[in-house]
Design an enzyme around this catalytic site. Structure first.
Site, mmCIF file in Angstrom:
data_model
loop_
_atom_site.group_PDB
_atom_site.id
_atom_site.type_symbol
_atom_site.label_atom_id
_atom_site.label_comp_id
_atom_site.label_asym_id
_atom_site.label_seq_id
_atom_site.Cartn_x
_atom_site.Cartn_y
_atom_site.Cartn_z
ATOM 1 N N HIS A 189 0.819 -1.209 0.000
ATOM 2 C CA HIS A 189 0.000 0.000 0.000
ATOM 3 C C HIS A 189 0.859 1.267 0.000
ATOM 4 O O HIS A 189 0.860 2.023 0.979
ATOM 5 C CB HIS A 189 -0.927 -0.012 1.215
ATOM 6 C CG HIS A 189 -1.895 -1.156 1.230
ATOM 7 N ND1 HIS A 189 -1.532 -2.430 1.586
ATOM 8 C CD2 HIS A 189 -3.227 -1.216 0.910
ATOM 9 C CE1 HIS A 189 -2.591 -3.242 1.492
ATOM 10 N NE2 HIS A 189 -3.624 -2.537 1.091
ATOM 11 N N HIS A 234 -5.314 2.045 -4.917
ATOM 12 C CA HIS A 234 -5.197 1.525 -3.547
ATOM 13 C C HIS A 234 -4.596 0.125 -3.562
ATOM 14 O O HIS A 234 -4.953 -0.700 -4.398
ATOM 15 C CB HIS A 234 -6.579 1.477 -2.886
ATOM 16 C CG HIS A 234 -6.554 0.932 -1.476
ATOM 17 N ND1 HIS A 234 -6.449 1.738 -0.382
ATOM 18 C CD2 HIS A 234 -6.594 -0.347 -1.011
ATOM 19 C CE1 HIS A 234 -6.432 0.984 0.714
ATOM 20 N NE2 HIS A 234 -6.521 -0.284 0.361
ATOM 21 N N SER A 247 -23.598 -8.893 37.380
ATOM 22 C CA SER A 247 -23.941 -10.234 36.892
ATOM 23 C C SER A 247 -22.720 -11.121 36.722
ATOM 24 O O SER A 247 -22.760 -12.301 37.061
ATOM 25 C CB SER A 247 -24.668 -10.139 35.543
ATOM 26 O OG SER A 247 -25.995 -9.720 35.723
ATOM 27 N N GLU A 275 -18.318 -3.771 23.974
ATOM 28 C CA GLU A 275 -17.467 -4.948 24.148
ATOM 29 C C GLU A 275 -16.198 -4.876 23.317
ATOM 30 O O GLU A 275 -15.183 -5.474 23.683
ATOM 31 C CB GLU A 275 -18.258 -6.216 23.813
ATOM 32 C CG GLU A 275 -19.412 -6.513 24.787
ATOM 33 C CD GLU A 275 -20.676 -5.720 24.511
ATOM 34 O OE1 GLU A 275 -20.724 -5.010 23.477
ATOM 35 O OE2 GLU A 275 -21.621 -5.798 25.314
ATOM 36 N N ASP A 297 -34.128 -16.013 30.467
ATOM 37 C CA ASP A 297 -33.804 -14.835 29.657
ATOM 38 C C ASP A 297 -33.848 -15.114 28.155
ATOM 39 O O ASP A 297 -33.976 -14.190 27.366
ATOM 40 C CB ASP A 297 -32.442 -14.266 30.050
ATOM 41 C CG ASP A 297 -32.557 -13.163 31.102
ATOM 42 O OD1 ASP A 297 -33.601 -12.484 31.122
ATOM 43 O OD2 ASP A 297 -31.609 -12.991 31.884
#
Lengths: 608, 608
Positions: B31, B254, B336, B357, B414
């Site tokens: 690149h 590119h 939890s 996360e 759940d």
């Protein structure tokens, strides 16, 4: 708004709170407080703005309501009861075995488009539904109820960027800013301006309101519906557990039934039987669809060299001509995945999602809600970015087609960051998925066309470099099948391969035959479902299987084979990528990973 | 800035371009154009602002430079050459088999902290390194070179939120806004203000400059270094391929070597031998570390009931007291996962990452760059959100510890969105990973402590509900081991289980024994590496294995077992989750998934 209407809305909202409390109490679990904060918002939406025919969930002009904060399911079910879609007895089956009213909403309920419960997914999927609305030229609106905690998810900002830049005015996010997450206060608490600055910077129309004031809510929803050229976010300041002293605006009251539900119901004014008459859509206009034509897949002469990714692009363009319901999406690498071939032919049905793989997959999920057949492509390695969205698409039973290019070490010099080496493990473990891995261009075209009518999540894995064409154009490759490429009565072992390793297996079989060792070769193009019958046949006749794959040893083709024959107990030698590759040529990589023709021949000799 | 300095910087930047072109030409790939746009930015950084001792890459006060746009590796290697860290001969080994100069940077080079190449990861990891700097009270700065295309990744905005809200003033993002992505123009092109509005809204100090003007660059880098209480983003307008007519600001250039590299080198003024003397850090201050103490793991009496997630929290708090290098992170579910126990004891070493996360895992990766031992926890299901970050952590050889709670259908009501059912497949397929799945509280504590000194990505899977304590406190459970819990000479089969299914297996073995069918039971707490010796022993003595796991059938414990014994060829029956669960109690879920004691006993009887 007249006083009479305000009273009605207050009564309706109170009932939604009461029923949320009652449902959670019956289940002895669930999220009543997260439901209570949003009750006023949803009461006004249902009574005054939603356009939905509960008797015809498939009505093309129905609005779409997505609970991105899926844990507020008691509220959703209380709304369904108020709208007459379910009765009180069913409401109280919440979270019980067999009930449709699961802990988090799923499309087992006909009014639910997609499963939610993994936060930060509803808004990006809503973006996809809004894209569908624009594509099919229908005036429906997409309403997404978000929590404030989930605004920390990057996927929310991928959605904000896409919707803001594309000006999806048919999309409204309603954010229930109750300031309390699961563990404690959210990062920004009640600093609604912090969210307004962020959404505003991404090009959204922002409205800040008191989320317990029906007048303000009504004004905001109307404003959202009337806003042109921009999506709207309603930032509503609310109190978690609103209306019940035990829980209101208190920490530690997340995700559990109230301690004293009877007292709570009393505080809220008792059980009611308020009904809400949701307005059906005002139009019967049919959705716009693009035309169909005959399917003329590209044909590659046997013996030539062609990359399966090239075949993907060409076949997708052909499929696009044949089927007006096919749409394509790409993660800013369409020149590499070759989705560009489709983009050039059908710019209206091609969506550049830029480098945002979660939104890429979420948009596909949203588009399929309205019956489109999306093909979403990026490098196989980068589909891992969207793993949770793919997992949830499986829970939703969403029919999406994923295409991962640049599979394995075969890509060569770019190195491990660009190599899809975990994608088969990821996609196999998705509920209800189909995993396909073609070895030549004609097979790729055939499988790609077949994917259009598959249900659930399906995945096609393509290869960067050219591979020899070994199948005739027009041959069929049913999902769940395989092809026996070499077989003789005296076979001492059978090599099972797919994709680039098929050609290595054929070369190895040739050299072994020259050494007097006949072996069979199976092209296992369908990794899931897998052709248990063919593998059983090979296992019982030769007793020795060698699997070879351009993927890590865990979770891929080898594991699919051992799973299929595990109860028979043949010997299986698995060749796969075990170490960390660096940069090298494609051929060097296959050799270094010990998955090339020489490694296969060595493994066979070692086995025998 | 004096004219003499400007001339020097221009010469240095020209050399960086020349060497980028030459390296890519030698490799015939890479690149170069993405390197050329950022050459001026990096020339000024190296000459005037970076504090780094190339002879001591481990110097605690060294600045950290992360190429989030990892594909600009030719520029990075050209910088190393200019700094005297590598020579010209090595530069020209770029992308060759065996070379340290891979297509995308990896820590095989001692000056590279983490592997990049999957876009949108360098900035969130840089956030983690900046967090470490604050924790250890060192004045180093973290410089992250970003591309404009990667700003579409949601993970960038998770990083923007965390760094902005935490006021990480030691972090600077330098964005090379060359307006061209891989396939074509980026969404915002040269609309630098679009990025400034976004970063500004997230609380960053923003500076907009011409990225080819050394004076402006110098000013901006100095401004960044002097800014207090906020991270800085330098938004630099640049031209891709700057300096070479063939490529400058052109689409389609590119990711490939220039067509005429000799002409390009000539255009750039030819090969030079400019050196840059990078300033070493000005301090020898030692990093602050927290104190150590004796390890007193929690002890649970055999026969009691305790959840392994509870043991995780208690053991982590004990480990935190014993080891000052242990830090913990959580995704807003610490109540939890039970990481809260650590948070209460050691608030300085606990990081609330909110519901993000990707940033959760990236922060762990960044913290371990500086030698901290991070434990990052969330629900097992939601770790899938960070799959690509975990994958790249494996490529980096990063030593991070992940803990996934709420594994499997065992969670009960759940529903599927919250169930970790794919996590074992995901974690097993990560390069160099360790996967642990304890069945009781004492085993959890022991394994958690052992993880502290593991290299690479390690994973601990915990269970929501209580399970019986079956091991004595203080027993050791080596990674790669297993425990034979039931065994007799007459065993007709061996049940292999882990976690919650160990207790189901023990119950099944008891009922089978009562029916006159003796079977063995193995607790396979180490899923990877797996105890091949014990499994081989079981396979060869009984010839029949039954695997049972609270995970999907693909890629988990069953596949680990079949892999370990595949060359022996025993019969293996795999019990695992095959369908889509709904809401139900824990015990109903295990029964419905056919992984409970009754299903195990049935399977054994069917096998025999």
């Amino acid at each position: 708004m007249p006083e009479r209407d305000l009273q009605y809305l207050a009564e309706l909202a109170a009932q939604l709170r009461v029923d949320s409390v009652r449902a959670a109490a019956a289940a002895a679990s669930g999220h009543p407080t997260s439901s209570m904060s949003a009750a006023d918002l949803m009461a006004v939406l249902f009574a005054c703005h939603l356009r939905y025919d509960f008797d015809r969930p498939g009505h093309p002009a129905n609005d779409h309501l997505i609970f991105s904060k899926g844990h507020a399911s008691p509220l959703l079910y209380a709304l369904y009861k108020a709208a007459g879609a379910i009765d009180d007895d069913e409401l109280l089956t919440f979270r019980r075995r067999g009930s449709r009213l699961e802990g988090h909403p799923t499309p087992r309920l006909p009014w639910v488009d997609v499963a939610t419960g993994s936060l930060g997914q509803g808004l990006p999927i809503g973006v996809g539904v809004a894209m569908a609305g624009r594509l099919e030229r229908l005036p429906y609106r997409v309403w997404v109820l978000c929590g404030d905690g989930e605004l920390a998810e990057g996927s929310i900002w991928e959605a904000a960027e896409h919707a803001g830049s594309e000006g999806l005015a048919n999309l409204t996010a309603i954010v229930d800013i109750n300031r309390l997450g699961q563990r404690g206060p959210t990062r920004h608490g009640w600093d609604i301006g912090a969210y307004a600055r962020r959404f505003g910077a991404f090009g959204w129309h922002t409205i800040e309101i008191d989320g317990h004031d029906p007048g303000q809510i009504d004004f905001a929803l109307a404003d959202a519906a009337n806003t042109r050229r921009r999506p709207t976010v309603i930032l509503a300041k609310t109190r978690k557990g609103e209306g019940v002293l035990e829980a209101e605006n208190r920490e530690g009251a997340h995700g559990k039934a109230l301690k004293d539900p009877d007292k709570a119901v009393e505080e809220l004014g008792g059980i009611r039987d308020v009904r809400v008459a949701v307005h059906p859509p005002e139009t019967d206009a049919a959705p716009f669809r693009f035309g169909d034509d005959g399917l003329a897949l590209p044909a590659y002469p046997v013996g030539e060299q062609a990359a399966t990714r090239d075949a993907y692009g060409a076949a997708l363009a052909a499929l696009g001509a044949a089927r007006g319901d096919v749409v394509a999406l790409d993660g800013e690498v369409a020149d590499s995945t070759r989705a560009e071939a489709f983009a050039k032919e059908f710019p209206e049905r091609f969506f550049e999602m830029y480098i945002a793989e979660q939104q890429l997959v979420a948009a596909a999920v949203g588009l399929q809600v309205r019956g489109w057949k999306p093909y979403a492509a990026t490098f196989a390695a980068f589909l891992t970015r969207a793993h949770d969205f793919i997992r949830m698409a499986g829970v939703s039973g969403a029919s999406i087609r994923l295409v991962g290019s640049h599979a394995g070490v075969e890509i060569g010099q770019d190195g491990p960051s660009q190599m899809g080496l975990e994608d088969l493990a990821m996609l196999r473990a998705v509920h209800g998925s189909t995993v396909l891995y073609p070895c030549d261009a004609n097979q790729t075209a055939a499988l790609l066309a077949e994917m259009a009518d598959l249900e659930g999540v399906s995945y096609l894995r393509t290869t960067r470099g050219p591979t020899p064409v070994i199948y005739q154009p027009g041959e069929r490759f049913p999902v769940g099948g395989s092809r026996v490429l070499r077989h003789s009565a005296g076979d001492r072992a059978t090599i099972v391969a797919a994709g680039v390793t098929v050609h290595e297996a054929l070369a190895a079989a040739g050299s072994l035959r020259a050494d007097g060792i006949p072996v069979g070769v199976i092209d296992l193009y369908s990794i899931k479902p897998v052709d248990t019958a063919a593998l059983t046949e090979a296992a019982t006749t030769t007793g020795n299987l060698i699997t070879v794959e351009d993927h890590r040893i865990e979770g891929g083709l080898g594991d699919a084979v051992t799973d299929a024959v595990s109860e028979l107990g043949p010997r299986v030698i698995k060749l796969a990528v075990r170490d960390l590759p660096g940069s090298a040529t494609s051929r060097e990589q296959l050799a270094d990973a010990r998955i090339d023709r020489h490694a296969i021949a060595d493994a066979v000799k070692r086995l025998l």
